[in-house]
Design a protein around this motif. Sequence first.
Motif: not given
Length: 278
Positions: A104, A108, A162, A165-166, A169, A176-177, A181
Amino acid sequence: MGHAAHAWLPTCGLLAEVSLRIIRYAVGGTRHYGELESGGARITRFEGDPFTGLTPTGQVDEIGDVAVLPPLERPRVFGFAYNYASHVDETDREVPEVPVCFMKPSTSVIGPDDAIVYPAGGELIHFEGELVVVIGKEARHVKPSDAHEYILGYTCGNDVSDRIVQRRESAFGTLLIGKGQDTFAPLGPVVETELDPSDLSLTTRLNGAVVQSASTADLLLTVPDLVSYLSRYLTLLPGDAIMTGTPAGVGPIRPGDVVEVEIEGIGVLRNPVVAECP
């Protein structure tokens, strides 16, 4: 299982090998490290930092007169996924053959009572209560039996994620995102320097209701294992934070919620959830 951590505080012996509840805070815009006294109302102020040396100043601050900050300043944050069998089961996966790691960004990280920002367009944001290891000095190729010598102490963490998004990815082998975040790594409230991490109760509450309840005795890879594994491949630095994994019970948060992560011997990390401003 684990070893009690020893405070690595290079202060010419003044504070070495003692138990401290290290808190980072600001008074009038000036940042300090201190020890949160028993009862939690007063802070004994130090000069310096826990990694290069702490010296008592004789100054005492009242907790109500300060702004409590994240216990670490812009740390590198390492995370381990699927490190409790109960969480592996609830995600309908198998225990990983190798440790599943991610990072992270330092951006963050937030502290106690700071807001977790629910991203605009977010669909499924989860809390994950975790024990966090704080590295005290540079570490490379560390044996599990020696890991405690490199640990400053422990704090509470919330690996906010998230999920949409996880998953997108992860399907392509990246992460990452979904984890990194802004505000997705609450830490605090203190770093407890003398604690055996092998069997601590961990409780997460959402709006006052218990949603996670476990013991660090259930970690698949113990704290010494995690420190040793990371240091086999990269150099750990003073102030690095290692999130050790989350037990079963993870779930969604929404703006207006309050998440609390409580770990035996450390305290309560509390964070409200707010909507991102458009």
